[in-house]
Design a protein around this motif. Sequence first.
Motif, PDB file in Angstrom:
ATOM      1  N   ALA A 140      30.508  35.385  40.844  1.00 53.25           N
ATOM      2  CA  ALA A 140      29.170  34.943  40.437  1.00 53.25           C
ATOM      3  C   ALA A 140      28.142  36.062  40.394  1.00 53.25           C
ATOM      4  O   ALA A 140      26.948  35.799  40.270  1.00 53.25           O
ATOM      5  N   VAL A 141      28.572  37.319  40.484  1.00 54.51           N
ATOM      6  CA  VAL A 141      27.639  38.436  40.372  1.00 54.51           C
ATOM      7  C   VAL A 141      27.301  38.615  38.895  1.00 54.51           C
ATOM      8  O   VAL A 141      28.203  38.738  38.070  1.00 54.51           O
ATOM      9  N   GLY A 142      26.040  38.618  38.547  1.00 52.07           N
ATOM     10  CA  GLY A 142      25.633  38.721  37.145  1.00 52.07           C
ATOM     11  C   GLY A 142      25.246  37.362  36.586  1.00 52.07           C
ATOM     12  O   GLY A 142      25.423  36.330  37.232  1.00 52.07           O
ATOM     13  N   SER A 143      24.738  37.373  35.360  1.00 49.33           N
ATOM     14  CA  SER A 143      24.281  36.121  34.750  1.00 49.33           C
ATOM     15  C   SER A 143      25.462  35.281  34.267  1.00 49.33           C
ATOM     16  O   SER A 143      26.549  35.791  34.018  1.00 49.33           O
ATOM     17  N   GLU A 188      33.684  32.165  48.711  1.00 52.67           N
ATOM     18  CA  GLU A 188      32.287  32.343  48.309  1.00 52.67           C
ATOM     19  C   GLU A 188      32.255  32.643  46.812  1.00 52.67           C
ATOM     20  O   GLU A 188      33.132  33.347  46.304  1.00 52.67           O
ATOM     21  N   PRO A 189      31.268  32.143  46.079  1.00 54.43           N
ATOM     22  CA  PRO A 189      31.204  32.387  44.634  1.00 54.43           C
ATOM     23  C   PRO A 189      31.209  33.869  44.251  1.00 54.43           C
ATOM     24  O   PRO A 189      31.698  34.227  43.196  1.00 54.43           O
ATOM     25  N   THR A 190      30.676  34.723  45.129  1.00 57.33           N
ATOM     26  CA  THR A 190      30.622  36.155  44.813  1.00 57.33           C
ATOM     27  C   THR A 190      31.847  36.922  45.317  1.00 57.33           C
ATOM     28  O   THR A 190      31.933  38.133  45.132  1.00 57.33           O
ATOM     29  N   ALA A 191      32.790  36.233  45.932  1.00 55.55           N
ATOM     30  CA  ALA A 191      33.970  36.898  46.496  1.00 55.55           C
ATOM     31  C   ALA A 191      34.860  37.471  45.398  1.00 55.55           C
ATOM     32  O   ALA A 191      35.034  36.869  44.328  1.00 55.55           O
ATOM     33  N   GLY A 192      35.440  38.627  45.680  1.00 58.43           N
ATOM     34  CA  GLY A 192      36.307  39.291  44.710  1.00 58.43           C
ATOM     35  C   GLY A 192      37.523  38.494  44.324  1.00 58.43           C
ATOM     36  O   GLY A 192      38.070  38.667  43.229  1.00 58.43           O
ATOM     37  N   VAL A 193      37.980  37.559  45.186  1.00 57.69           N
ATOM     38  CA  VAL A 193      39.166  36.762  44.880  1.00 57.69           C
ATOM     39  C   VAL A 193      38.953  35.910  43.628  1.00 57.69           C
ATOM     40  O   VAL A 193      39.911  35.504  42.966  1.00 57.69           O
ATOM     41  N   ASN A 194      37.696  35.650  43.286  1.00 57.81           N
ATOM     42  CA  ASN A 194      37.405  34.857  42.083  1.00 57.81           C
ATOM     43  C   ASN A 194      37.579  35.648  40.798  1.00 57.81           C
ATOM     44  O   ASN A 194      37.663  35.058  39.718  1.00 57.81           O
ATOM     45  N   ARG A 195      37.636  36.966  40.891  1.00 48.74           N
ATOM     46  CA  ARG A 195      37.874  37.802  39.709  1.00 48.74           C
ATOM     47  C   ARG A 195      39.379  37.800  39.459  1.00 48.74           C
ATOM     48  O   ARG A 195      40.125  38.538  40.103  1.00 48.74           O
TER      49      ARG A 195
END
Length: 202
Positions: A140-143, A188-195
């Motif tokens: 979730a980093v960025g728009s 967490e939405p900003t966690a790297g695992v989401n990439r």
Amino acid sequence: MTRYLTTLALALAAAFLTPQVKAEKVMIYREGQLVNPTDVAAVLGKTRSVRLLDETPAAPAKYVSAAAAALAKTSARTPLLAHGREEAPVDASAVSLPVRFAFDSTDILPAARTQLDALADGIKLLAPDSIVTVEGHTDAVGSDAYNLELSRNRARAVRDYLVQHHGIDASRLKTVGYGESRPIEGAEPTAGVNRRVQFRGA
């Protein structure tokens, strides 16, 4: 009283007729973990995992929740199954890889290629007319708009890699980007695992 009974009957009917939504099970590979092509074929093709005759049998994989996958810091070599117990990989509906790209780019880093190569071997075990959807996901980093476009472009980059380096017919690979809208449960939405890039049979 009649109104109460009618309302109760409608509520009961709705409860029984509403389809139960099951949590999706995803086979999640961590960075550097060996990808088993036959397990990939089992998930993407919804067939039983059949090992090649010259392979040594592998120990059964253990699967744990996605929350544990996001927080895992071990070097275990078995994939994790989101929302699962100890189940066969065929119970999963998708395979997730932590494909690494150069920063703000669609260039696939060399570290990601071993897993993608094994995934390609799994796709080659599927029926020749089978379709695989390549899904791009971001943190979730960025728009929202930026992440959506980045996820689409990265899914296309993975498709192109599979076509150019493994000869998989491009018509068998659909791409879609979800941006940050589908984080791994428990992370967490900003966690790297989401990439990540996920693959599912279509």
